[in-house]
Write a protein that holds these residues in place. Structure first.
Motif, PDB file in Angstrom:
ATOM      1  N   ASP A 190       0.927  -1.194   0.080  1.00 11.07           N
ATOM      2  CA  ASP A 190      -0.072   0.014  -0.097  1.00 11.07           C
ATOM      3  C   ASP A 190       0.811   1.149   0.171  1.00 11.07           C
ATOM      4  O   ASP A 190       2.211   1.139   0.188  1.00 11.07           O
ATOM      5  CB  ASP A 190      -0.867   0.032   1.167  1.00 11.07           C
ATOM      6  N   LYS A 202      -2.119   9.467   1.189  1.00 14.86           N
ATOM      7  CA  LYS A 202      -2.704   8.920  -0.053  1.00 14.86           C
ATOM      8  C   LYS A 202      -3.418   7.767   0.362  1.00 14.86           C
ATOM      9  O   LYS A 202      -4.069   6.833  -0.343  1.00 14.86           O
ATOM     10  CB  LYS A 202      -1.424   8.353  -0.706  1.00 14.86           C
ATOM     11  N   ARG A 203      -3.899   7.397   1.546  1.00 18.65           N
ATOM     12  CA  ARG A 203      -4.734   6.430   2.244  1.00 18.65           C
ATOM     13  C   ARG A 203      -5.671   6.855   3.401  1.00 18.65           C
ATOM     14  O   ARG A 203      -5.620   7.977   3.742  1.00 18.65           O
ATOM     15  CB  ARG A 203      -3.778   5.498   2.939  1.00 18.65           C
ATOM     16  N   GLU A 241      -6.365  -1.312   3.892  1.00 18.13           N
ATOM     17  CA  GLU A 241      -6.803  -1.965   2.653  1.00 18.13           C
ATOM     18  C   GLU A 241      -5.698  -3.043   2.440  1.00 18.13           C
ATOM     19  O   GLU A 241      -6.025  -3.955   1.869  1.00 18.13           O
ATOM     20  CB  GLU A 241      -7.019  -0.797   1.899  1.00 18.13           C
ATOM     21  N   SER A 298       1.537  -0.294   5.424  1.00 16.26           N
ATOM     22  CA  SER A 298       1.912   0.203   4.195  1.00 16.26           C
ATOM     23  C   SER A 298       2.421  -1.296   3.375  1.00 16.26           C
ATOM     24  O   SER A 298       2.178  -1.387   2.144  1.00 16.26           O
ATOM     25  CB  SER A 298       3.074   1.016   3.900  1.00 16.26           C
TER      26      SER A 298
END
Length: 205
Positions: free
Chosen positions: A39, A45-46, A52, A170
């Protein structure tokens, strides 16, 4: 009380062997499947309320192993922060989004609950020695599967999920092992260890 696990000193080790050698050992555990999901590192950006990458790695590992969540005996997850564990419940589909606390309130994650989580006590209980943390979680999972976890033992443990989100989730890797351990983890170190398709590890010779 703190909502953060304490970074501490510690060490852990695994014995890695080929399948034939491992099957000759008394307490061997074999990987069934693995998956990795990358990620974005920048939080901008999340969605900060979702893991996720963890969710993708988890679902891929389950799919590759042919398992469903209901097949698992327990989960050993990387609960570096209280909120991280709650979001991980949501990422694995144990609860709906925004309802991670429900799993604890309703006793689902207790040792005798429908999906025990961290019978080891988690990182706040045993410490977080960074590199050794992921290895120790594998060792603890193996102890459960081989019936050698003592007072921490989950009854009839056969299938385990192992998860570790790294770098604020990430980097996300999932693996499944047999006798049987399902692993969702996110540590660079283990990508090399787990890359063979039928690697076996044991916590005792």
């Amino acid at each position: 009380r703190t909502d953060c696990s304490l970074v501490s000193d510690g060490a852990a080790a695994l014995v890695i062997a080929d399948m034939d050698t491992a099957l000759g050992m008394r307490r061997a555990v074999a990987f069934r499947a693995r998956a990795h999901a990358q990620d974005f590192l920048p939080m901008s950006k999340r969605d900060i309320l979702k893991f996720e990458g963890c969710s993708q790695a988890w679902q891929r590992a389950l799919a590759h192993s042919g398992l469903q969540m209901g097949d698992l005996s327990f989960v050993e997850t990387h609960d570096c922060f209280t909120i991280a564990e709650l979001i991980e419940y949501e990422a694995m589909g144990l609860t709906a989004e925004g309802q991670g606390a429900r799993a604890i309130k309703e006793g689902w994650t207790q040792k005798d609950g429908k999906l025990p989580v961290n019978p080891s006590g988690g990182l706040k209980a045993k410490g977080h020695p960074i590199g050794a943390t992921g290895v120790s979680m594998h060792a603890l999972a193996a102890m459960q599967l081989t019936g050698t976890a003592g007072d921490l033992q989950v009854r009839n443990a056969r299938l385990v999920s192992r998860r570790t989100p790294v770098s604020i989730a990430s980097e996300n890797t999932s693996t499944c092992t047999s006798r049987e351990v399902l692993n969702v983890q996110v540590t660079r170190d283990f990508r090399m260890i787990m890359s063979p398709t039928r690697m076996v590890w044991t916590n005792s010779s």
